[in-house]
Design an enzyme around this catalytic site. Sequence first.
Site, PDB file in Angstrom:
ATOM      1  N   CYS A  49      -0.195   4.478   5.004  1.00  0.00           N
ATOM      2  CA  CYS A  49      -0.751   5.532   5.861  1.00  0.00           C
ATOM      3  C   CYS A  49       0.274   6.087   6.841  1.00  0.00           C
ATOM      4  O   CYS A  49       0.146   7.212   7.282  1.00  0.00           O
ATOM      5  CB  CYS A  49      -1.957   5.002   6.633  1.00  0.00           C
ATOM      6  SG  CYS A  49      -1.536   3.792   7.905  1.00  0.00           S
ATOM      7  N   ASP A 370     -10.133   1.657  25.163  1.00  0.00           N
ATOM      8  CA  ASP A 370     -11.124   0.598  25.350  1.00  0.00           C
ATOM      9  C   ASP A 370     -10.940  -0.140  26.668  1.00  0.00           C
ATOM     10  O   ASP A 370     -11.892  -0.691  27.220  1.00  0.00           O
ATOM     11  CB  ASP A 370     -11.015  -0.429  24.215  1.00  0.00           C
ATOM     12  CG  ASP A 370     -11.682   0.078  22.955  1.00  0.00           C
ATOM     13  OD1 ASP A 370     -12.677   0.798  23.063  1.00  0.00           O
ATOM     14  OD2 ASP A 370     -11.180  -0.226  21.864  1.00  0.00           O
ATOM     15  N   GLU A1268     -17.575  -1.040 -12.854  1.00  0.00           N
ATOM     16  CA  GLU A1268     -18.223  -0.088 -11.946  1.00  0.00           C
ATOM     17  C   GLU A1268     -19.568  -0.555 -11.400  1.00  0.00           C
ATOM     18  O   GLU A1268     -19.966  -0.149 -10.310  1.00  0.00           O
ATOM     19  CB  GLU A1268     -18.480   1.224 -12.710  1.00  0.00           C
ATOM     20  CG  GLU A1268     -17.217   1.929 -13.137  1.00  0.00           C
ATOM     21  CD  GLU A1268     -17.529   3.048 -14.110  1.00  0.00           C
ATOM     22  OE1 GLU A1268     -18.002   2.735 -15.225  1.00  0.00           O
ATOM     23  OE2 GLU A1268     -17.340   4.207 -13.769  1.00  0.00           O
TER      24      GLU A1268
END
Length: 1337
Positions: A49, A370, A1268
């Site tokens: 990412c 936070d 699946e």
Amino acid sequence: MPSVSNSDELIFFVNGRKVVEKSPDPEVNLLFYLRKVHILCLTGTKYGCGGGGCGACTVMVSRYDPKSKKIHHYPATACLVPICSLHGAAITTVEGVGSIRKRIHPVQERLAKCHGTQCGFCSPGMVMSIYTLLRNHPEPTPDQITEALGGNLCRCTGYRPIVESVKTFSPGSTVCQMKGSGQCCMDPDEGSFVSREEKICTKLYNEDEFQPLDPSQEPIFPPELIRMAEDPDKRRLTFRGPRTTWFVPVTLEDLLELKSSYPKAPLVMGNTSVGPSIKFKGEFHPVFISPLRFPELHLVKNTENGATIGAGQSLAQLKDALDFLVSEQPKEKTKTFHALLKHLRTLAGPQIRNMASLGGHMVSRPNFSDLNPILAAGNATINVMSKEGEQQIPFDDAFLEGSPETKLKPEWVMVSVSIPYTTQWHFVAGLRLAQRQENAVAIVNAGMSVEFEEGTNTIKDLQMFFGSVAPTVVSASQTCKQLIGRQWDDQMLSDACRWVLEEIRIPAAAQGGMVEYRRTLIVSLLFKFYLKVRRWLNKMDPQKFPDIPEKFVSALDDFPIETPQGIQMFQCVDPNQPQQDPVGHPVMHQSAIKHATGEAIFIDDMPPVDQELFLAVVTSTRAHAKITSLDASEALACPGVVDVITAEDVPGENNHSGEIFYAQDEVICVGQIICAVAADTYAHAKEAAKRVRIAYDDIEPVIITIEQALEHNSFLSSEKKIEQGNVEYAFKHVDQVIEGEIHVEGQEHFYMETQSILAIPQAEDKEMVLHLGTQFPTHVQEYVSAALKVPRSRIACHMKRAGGAFGGKVTKPALLGAVTAVAANKTGRPIRFILERSADMLITAGRHPLLGKYKIGFMNNGEIKAADVEYYINGGCTPDESEMVIEFIVLKSENAYSIPNFRCRGRACKTNLPSNTAFRGFGFPQVAVVVEAYITAVASKCNLLPEEVKEINMYKQTSKTAYKQTFNPEPLRRCWKECLEKSSFYARKQAAEEFNKKNYWKKRGLAVIPMKYSIGMPIAFYNQAAALVHIYLDGSVLLTHGGCELGQGLYTKMIQVASRELNIPQSYVHLSETSTVTVPNALFTAGSLGTDVNGKAVQNACQILLDRLSPIIRKNPKGKWKEWVAKAFEESISLSATGYFKGYQTNMDWEKEEGDAYPYYVYGAACSEVEVDCLTGAHKLLRTDIFMDAAFSINPALDIGQVEGAFVQGMGFHTIEELKYSPEGVLHSRGPDDYKIPTVTEIPEELYVSLVHSRNPIAIYSSKGLGEAGMFLGSSVLFAIYDAVTAARRERGMSDTFPMNSPATPEVIRMSCTDQFTNMIPRDDPSTFTPWSIHVS
Ligand SMILES: Cc1cc2nc3c(=O)[nH]c(=O)nc-3n(C[C@H](O)[C@H](O)[C@H](O)COP(=O)(O)OP(=O)(O)OC[C@H]3O[C@@H](n4cnc5c(N)ncnc54)[C@H](O)[C@@H]3O)c2cc1C
Ligand code: FES
Ligand code: FES
């Protein structure tokens, strides 16, 4: 700016090897450096990412602290670590932990042998997180294990086997603890989970094989780095890159000096805020300052009034410091610390918590912070310094909201933060809600504190800070002021809620959406705080302050994070089976060890090819528009750029089968590829791509949603229909009729390896070689051949493995392959095209959103007599596989139920979204949810449990489907019955009802879901497959077939098949890759058919070879395999054979609405139990039982892996995974920050999986394809949530029927549990604003 030449040397170690960079570039991060810098080329560490959100790039950083003389090891995400920050550090990558070439490490061995790898792309990151954990805690506790894995995403396994592999390092934890006595629940002497007659196995691996962990064998920390750290004459370092300079001050004075010279330079601590801003927002900084560790920034001081903590402490160190302080100090003084500790457990993942600094966190002031709301509510002050002196600044609303008076001046450095102790009548709490329990920024969070006049409940001071409700953390200061002097009672709460909603106004079109939910959360969190304080007051003086009602107590706490546990059951191998025969055994994935050592090569791990170029694409920013101009001149002039490729450069077809490679005159979705820049580095290509100027003229209509498509009659396919019985007549003769609509949103594949292609043009005959991670090499070959106008025989597509695919790599690699091949063809140079995560999510789309409309006629006893259902899917802008998906939806739409009068119609809508595509289950997970939803709605009308109505309507004996295919549902009945019994459904349902009676704000729900899942394709030739088997003269066997290894273990199973058929050990058989060169025209690996069809082809090839060898074997029965092979060669017998499987003879006649559409069905059932927090919308999955009809499992470890992995993916689909589109069709959610797949904290606390034995003679070894089916069973969590929500609604006097759409996100759950808080929030007239995001189903 000084020149690069007078840079200092950067020194650090990688896997014990010293790295000296003479002119390190501050813009280079460790991930790139490890993978791409040729002296290292350590490709084990993966890119997933680039923003710290997935953990694929995890490495261990070790540093020596000269003060404590200790070495500190911590995990870090290499993608966010600038190399310049590593001076004096030792890095360990997966290659440094162990390798096949040298020695594999116990962590790697156990991850592999416990079946903790499937595609293996996440595995190196997992190994590094586990390895670091064990370096710090060789015998980790269950909590430490779950905590250590919280920052690593895995899309394949469902985490259970990964957790289990780590548990093997904890003493005494390999035995299941279900009896709480150290005994395994499988022990048949007590009321056992499994009946004694069944030959059931539960061991998927043998721990006796494991090497012990010997911490003394770990590499030592380089002594040179200790000497460097202890050097008393440290001096400032300066690293100069081509564009930027990096200063490393070594004392506070030096830091202040630098800050005064370069006030705008960011102070890089963890780089978890600066790094993403550079990468994703395009920020540029010519100078960075990154201090080495020195005492002032790292102190932890305990004074009479509180604690002072250095701003340089990482959040993980902060947690340790607070843990220590709370253990030392009386509880009443440490209420702020407790509140911080609670959030420090779930803030980001452990990697980020170890990198990010307290100062960086507080100063960067993210609106979602936070910690800041708690620190502010706890009256913290920050201690700042500049050359001019020091200062204390209250960490209050003025600071957080960035008021000019309190703004941190650029030349100031925050040195530490002082957090005062709480006093006796002072209470502080932190509250938060995120889409996912851990590693997800809060949807809303809060820090609140109240101080009372001593001995009373009269408010002396009140503070409330909220995050994620505005561009900064904000305070409800007016409300708080007004409440001073009030009693802490219900009237105060009621006023507080009203006032706070007036004070904090989230605009209707606010970024991030979920506006009404966020408003509700503001008051819900306030209510939680109110209750907590009431409870605490009661503890302070029970006589004076009554406790909260017992029914409210469970509202106080968030769900705990537990370490998952469970059992997997499967049939044992027949004891008479020859020992060498591996079929039926839980054989480890053939690449598992390579996955765990990082030696498994994925596309971008392939070494650079001479002259290769990198590709970055320019995509449309409009959903539907004319391209009026395209100006690439600026891009072409950028450094390193070789060419810009457009539609005009496509020598052949630019539009093949309706799929457009490069948009030419018109764009039809945001994210459509318009042109591509080829450059010498990816950074150059990307930079230049930003400079391509494209002008558009919007075209009407812009169609984004299914509703809009229906309005405009915009479709990709004709209607598909099946009908049986007399639907109209039946509706007239039923007791009740209901009608409704269900919306099921889409899903992102989020395979961990993004789409990756390497195209290498060959010197001769227009040949092109492509390496890809794909499920369908033939399709790539077809598209490339069409684009280049070259016969397919010249295009060779190779695939060795894909880092996850899930349907997303069936068609899309062909389009991307054609784009790449055109670039390679034009430039005449190899092209590497690795999509960044955001581009992958934008361009390749995912599962089809679905709208289901139903009309159901039924009797009062729950018997359904008639159903008329219509389905529409959002196909996006091109055909892709949408027509086939809608056919599957229509055919699969009855699930497990026999409805005598049944009509189902379906159509794929054409919209201006990127084209949706295949995704595990191929429409079934969407459509079957609608079926379960209308069954649940019927149950509600009949006052029955949904499970009772399911039982009534379920297929019971050999029957015909609605399309007239005969089948025997016996295994379905068995799975269903076992599921109800073994999960103790009715007893637990009753227990949940008892729980619900006693708890107003938390509710439990259960649901059991039956499944009839069809395997394969209704088109016969789609089921064919081929294999090619060579026997070499040393007896080794090379196996190839048309199937692709995607992590599901297909290659492993094929080796098992070959081993059985040829009667040779598995070690003789090698499977290297799949390619269009060895097996031509192979079909996609999808539809759960991989093992079925390729297995038959392999079997066929092996049998041909064995037939040829049998005369020789007969003559010399005691001979050895190698001797027989040699003899055959001498006798000129061919040792190579093609195997072929013609395929299952399926068919579907859409005119007649009938056919033998599928070769067979897989059946299953799952029971899930959840608890929901009605105030926040959070849920916890307490337990899941899965019974899956596997017939005979060729490899139970792989099959259970598929079932569990699919279940978790399905659960994510129906709960927390949420794609966000703007009304203009722009995808907002383009990475792990805003699209949440399950982490280890989401999986069931208890998970029991049983493979149920049945017969399936049609398939190889009587097995069944399980790739699946498990996906749909994830919907048991959705319906369990709805069961819990129904209980809440019933108690609040609302109807049982409400829309059961998917996903049931925290927002949906909270807003469905209507109460006084949802009723008090302001609502906006939808016609007055444009929402930030919309649903597209
Ligand atoms: C994947 C991911 C997940 C996250 N999840 C959460 C989450 O769930 N909850 C949450 O609250 N946060 C989350 N965050 C945000 C994270 O908490 C902050 O990015 C982090 O705390 C910033 O600290 P840092 O040391 O990395 O800052 P840096 O990136 O190093 O610096 C940030 C800024 O602070 C300034 N700065 C740093 N130290 C000082 C100092 N001592 N004095 C003056 N200025 C200073 C720098 O100049 C810079 O401008 C997440 C971040 C990531 C990447
Ligand atoms: S690639 Fe670094 S965290 Fe995802
Ligand atoms: S094995 Fe974890 S992502 Fe594939």
